[in-house]
Enzyme design. Structure first.
Site, PDB file in Angstrom:
ATOM      1  N   HIS A   1       0.801  -1.241   0.000  1.00 33.09           N
ATOM      2  CA  HIS A   1       0.000   0.000   0.000  1.00 33.09           C
ATOM      3  C   HIS A   1       0.834   1.292   0.000  1.00 33.09           C
ATOM      4  O   HIS A   1       0.721   2.153   0.849  1.00 33.09           O
ATOM      5  CB  HIS A   1      -1.133   0.008   1.031  1.00 33.09           C
ATOM      6  CG  HIS A   1      -0.744  -0.217   2.483  1.00 33.09           C
ATOM      7  ND1 HIS A   1       0.195   0.511   3.127  1.00 33.09           N
ATOM      8  CD2 HIS A   1      -1.257  -1.075   3.401  1.00 33.09           C
ATOM      9  CE1 HIS A   1       0.267   0.119   4.377  1.00 33.09           C
ATOM     10  NE2 HIS A   1      -0.589  -0.845   4.574  1.00 33.09           N
TER      11      HIS A   1
ATOM     12  N   HIS B   1      -4.597  -9.212  14.538  1.00 36.98           N
ATOM     13  CA  HIS B   1      -4.649  -7.975  13.746  1.00 36.98           C
ATOM     14  C   HIS B   1      -5.528  -8.224  12.524  1.00 36.98           C
ATOM     15  O   HIS B   1      -5.366  -9.230  11.833  1.00 36.98           O
ATOM     16  CB  HIS B   1      -3.221  -7.600  13.337  1.00 36.98           C
ATOM     17  CG  HIS B   1      -3.100  -6.344  12.546  1.00 36.98           C
ATOM     18  ND1 HIS B   1      -3.997  -5.292  12.644  1.00 36.98           N
ATOM     19  CD2 HIS B   1      -2.165  -5.943  11.629  1.00 36.98           C
ATOM     20  CE1 HIS B   1      -3.618  -4.329  11.827  1.00 36.98           C
ATOM     21  NE2 HIS B   1      -2.514  -4.697  11.197  1.00 36.98           N
TER      22      HIS B   1
ATOM     23  N   GLU C   1      -5.851  -6.395   9.709  1.00 34.26           N
ATOM     24  CA  GLU C   1      -5.481  -5.955   8.361  1.00 34.26           C
ATOM     25  C   GLU C   1      -5.374  -7.192   7.459  1.00 34.26           C
ATOM     26  O   GLU C   1      -4.973  -8.275   7.883  1.00 34.26           O
ATOM     27  CB  GLU C   1      -4.154  -5.164   8.368  1.00 34.26           C
ATOM     28  CG  GLU C   1      -3.947  -4.451   7.043  1.00 34.26           C
ATOM     29  CD  GLU C   1      -2.896  -3.336   7.072  1.00 34.26           C
ATOM     30  OE1 GLU C   1      -2.198  -3.165   8.080  1.00 34.26           O
ATOM     31  OE2 GLU C   1      -2.788  -2.631   6.043  1.00 34.26           O
TER      32      GLU C   1
ATOM     33  N   ASP D   1      -3.566  -8.481   5.247  1.00 31.38           N
ATOM     34  CA  ASP D   1      -2.394  -9.339   5.015  1.00 31.38           C
ATOM     35  C   ASP D   1      -2.288 -10.427   6.082  1.00 31.38           C
ATOM     36  O   ASP D   1      -1.522 -11.378   5.933  1.00 31.38           O
ATOM     37  CB  ASP D   1      -1.092  -8.524   4.921  1.00 31.38           C
ATOM     38  CG  ASP D   1      -0.921  -7.521   6.034  1.00 31.38           C
ATOM     39  OD1 ASP D   1      -1.927  -7.046   6.592  1.00 31.38           O
ATOM     40  OD2 ASP D   1       0.228  -7.180   6.355  1.00 31.38           O
TER      41      ASP D   1
ATOM     42  N   HIS E   1      -0.406  -1.100  14.900  1.00 31.41           N
ATOM     43  CA  HIS E   1      -0.570   0.224  14.331  1.00 31.41           C
ATOM     44  C   HIS E   1      -2.025   0.502  13.951  1.00 31.41           C
ATOM     45  O   HIS E   1      -2.318   1.536  13.344  1.00 31.41           O
ATOM     46  CB  HIS E   1       0.345   0.408  13.100  1.00 31.41           C
ATOM     47  CG  HIS E   1      -0.049  -0.459  11.914  1.00 31.41           C
ATOM     48  ND1 HIS E   1      -0.243   0.073  10.678  1.00 31.41           N
ATOM     49  CD2 HIS E   1      -0.350  -1.758  11.799  1.00 31.41           C
ATOM     50  CE1 HIS E   1      -0.591  -0.884   9.817  1.00 31.41           C
ATOM     51  NE2 HIS E   1      -0.654  -1.999  10.496  1.00 31.41           N
TER      52      HIS E   1
ATOM     53  N   ASP F   1       2.148  -6.973  13.755  1.00 27.56           N
ATOM     54  CA  ASP F   1       3.050  -6.181  12.901  1.00 27.56           C
ATOM     55  C   ASP F   1       4.266  -5.631  13.643  1.00 27.56           C
ATOM     56  O   ASP F   1       5.307  -5.349  13.031  1.00 27.56           O
ATOM     57  CB  ASP F   1       2.299  -4.976  12.318  1.00 27.56           C
ATOM     58  CG  ASP F   1       1.452  -5.348  11.120  1.00 27.56           C
ATOM     59  OD1 ASP F   1       1.741  -6.357  10.463  1.00 27.56           O
ATOM     60  OD2 ASP F   1       0.489  -4.609  10.838  1.00 27.56           O
TER      61      ASP F   1
ATOM     62  N   TYR G   1      10.786  -0.202   7.811  1.00 24.67           N
ATOM     63  CA  TYR G   1       9.452  -0.631   8.254  1.00 24.67           C
ATOM     64  C   TYR G   1       8.960   0.289   9.388  1.00 24.67           C
ATOM     65  O   TYR G   1       7.824   0.749   9.382  1.00 24.67           O
ATOM     66  CB  TYR G   1       9.560  -2.078   8.731  1.00 24.67           C
ATOM     67  CG  TYR G   1       8.280  -2.736   9.172  1.00 24.67           C
ATOM     68  CD1 TYR G   1       7.533  -3.498   8.280  1.00 24.67           C
ATOM     69  CD2 TYR G   1       7.841  -2.650  10.482  1.00 24.67           C
ATOM     70  CE1 TYR G   1       6.373  -4.139   8.686  1.00 24.67           C
ATOM     71  CE2 TYR G   1       6.689  -3.285  10.900  1.00 24.67           C
ATOM     72  CZ  TYR G   1       5.964  -4.033   9.992  1.00 24.67           C
ATOM     73  OH  TYR G   1       4.820  -4.672  10.411  1.00 24.67           O
TER      74      TYR G   1
ATOM     75  N   HIS H   1       5.633 -10.239  10.240  1.00 18.64           N
ATOM     76  CA  HIS H   1       6.417 -10.025   9.009  1.00 18.64           C
ATOM     77  C   HIS H   1       7.898 -10.239   9.328  1.00 18.64           C
ATOM     78  O   HIS H   1       8.353  -9.902  10.427  1.00 18.64           O
ATOM     79  CB  HIS H   1       6.268  -8.598   8.477  1.00 18.64           C
ATOM     80  CG  HIS H   1       4.883  -8.249   8.028  1.00 18.64           C
ATOM     81  ND1 HIS H   1       4.295  -8.779   6.905  1.00 18.64           N
ATOM     82  CD2 HIS H   1       3.964  -7.398   8.555  1.00 18.64           C
ATOM     83  CE1 HIS H   1       3.085  -8.278   6.755  1.00 18.64           C
ATOM     84  NE2 HIS H   1       2.851  -7.436   7.751  1.00 18.64           N
TER      85      HIS H   1
HETATM   86 FE1  FEO Z   1      -1.050  -3.989   9.598  1.00 12.33          FE
HETATM   87 FE2  FEO Z   1       0.889  -6.473   8.348  1.00 12.33          FE
HETATM   88  O1  FEO Z   1      -0.658  -5.477   8.584  1.00 12.33           O
END
Ligand code: FEO
Length: 398
Positions: free
Chosen positions: A25, A79, A81, A83, A145, A164, A192, A225
């Site tokens: 993104h 989380h 989000e 991903d 986040h 994250d 990051y 990640h």
């Molecule tokens: Fe906030 Fe890796 O997604």
């Protein structure tokens, strides 16, 4: 079949590696990323997070290399989000777990993603679940986040699943910190932080304080990640403290775009002035750099100097892009100034100064504007701008 990777006797990594992701993104992920999911083999097998929708099969193969997915009894979504939750609905259908745990905001977000009753159970900080001989406790990490962000802690093994936080966009087939190249990961971890976590730096500092007070001392930190921190988890925690503090150093970033080379000439004169004052400077043309590289360069800098040509009575579109992006990242402790070239209307250059002010940047000197190509006098004004900013930096960081 793709294999799970063992982290401890009971815990396996069952995530996916996205080698070819180059844009997350708007953040240029030049080394790809991973989507980490973890399987805890308690008496009640538990899956912590899932992966991006497109990687569902990869995750399932890795789960199947250890257990029959139908045996999964609990899913934790740290989380929402996509991903990490994109594959959640499909995973729920395949595994039919007894319980799915989320934060209160996680429930709201996942419902808004999938528009169906996922039978989610809300947990909050301090709540614990027994997965059959092992306890997982929860710690909400609001705005780290996203509002739903949550950590899970496998108490016996002291493994912290941190979603994250403490991650990085780095595709790697080496799962652990001690296996990864020290020449590669520090920049990716910093990038990051600069692009994802930076706006929430005050919350990071408060949160780390809270974790310390709670006496939480994880032996392993397993983010969603990048790789798992097993050798030295305090390393990334200490880096977060350093980055969140946003202490300026004697560095400056000049960000510009150019039409016929005039703004570029000005950028180089300003850089010369900064260098002559002993300030290290990076000059980033938005024609050649991604906005996320600018965010990285800015993290340890004390000044942001921005320049633009004027096109149809507007600033250059690439400059509007990067300023919009940087404004959202809310970098603190910056000095700055603007410059630019124009043909017959120099007023749009003031948009840069105004935007810097809106970002909370302390303006050191008025914008330098050049009608077409900078002459000797204008070049000298640019150089003087660099000298002045260098001086202001030194006063600030003393
Ligand atoms: Fe906030 Fe890796 O997604």
């Amino acid at each position: 079949m793709m294999q799970a990777v063992k982290i401890s006797d009971k815990v396996y990594w069952v995530g996916a590696i996205d080698w070819n992701l180059r844009d997350f993104h708007g953040y240029a992920t030049r080394r790809g990323t991973t989507y980490n999911a973890y399987l805890v083999l308690g008496e009640k097998p538990t899956l912590v997070d899932t992966v991006k929708k497109e990687f569902y099969d990869e995750m399932m193969q890795r789960i199947k290399s250890v257990i029959d997915p139908k045996k999964i009894q609990i899913i934790i979504s740290n989380h929402s989000e996509l991903d990490h939750s994109g594959a959640l609905a499909q995973t729920l259908e395949a595994t039919e777990p007894d319980e799915v745990y989320v934060s209160a905001m996680g429930q709201k977000n996942l419902t808004a993603h999938f528009h169906r009753d996922l039978k989610l159970k809300i947990v909050k900080t301090g709540d614990k679940i027994d997965i059959g001989g092992d306890i997982i406790s929860f710690l909400e990490a609001r705005m780290l986040h996203w509002p739903d962000s949550m950590f899970s802690y496998l108490e016996n093994e002291k493994i912290l699943f941190s979603n994250d936080v403490f991650g990085m966009h780095l595709a790697t087939d080496k799962l652990f910190d001690d296996e990864n190249d020290e020449h590669v990961w520090p920049t990716e971890a910093e990038k990051y932080y600069a692009n994802i976590v930076l706006p929430y730096s005050d919350i990071v500092l408060r949160f780390l304080e809270q974790v310390k007070k709670m006496g939480l001392t994880p032996k392993v930190i397993a983010p969603d990640h990048g790789f798992v921190w097993r050798k030295n988890p305090t390393k990334i925690v200490n880096l977060y403290t350093q980055w969140a503090t946003q202490k300026p150093t004697n560095k400056a970033v000049i960000v510009y775009d150019t039409m016929w080379g005039s703004s570029e000439k000005m950028a180089r004169q300003i850089a010369d002035g900064l260098s002559s004052g002993g300030t290290r400077v990076r000059i980033l043309s938005m024609h050649h750099n991604d906005r996320s590289e600018v965010a990285l360069a800015l993290l340890d800098s004390a000044a942001l100097i921005v320049g633009t040509p004027v096109l149809n009575s507007q600033i250059f579109p690439a400059m509007a892009d990067v300023l919009c992006y940087l404004k959202g990242l809310k970098k603190k402790n910056l000095l700055g100034a603007a410059f630019g070239s124009y043909g017959w209307n120099g007023a749009p250059i003031d948009v840069l100064t105004k935007t810097l002010e809106e970002m909370g940047v302390q303006i050191v000197c008025p914008a330098v504007k050049s009608m077409f190509v900078p002459d000797e006098q204008t070049s000298e004004k640019c150089r003087e701008m660099g000298v002045q900013i260098s001086r202001a930096i030194k006063e600030k960081i003393q």
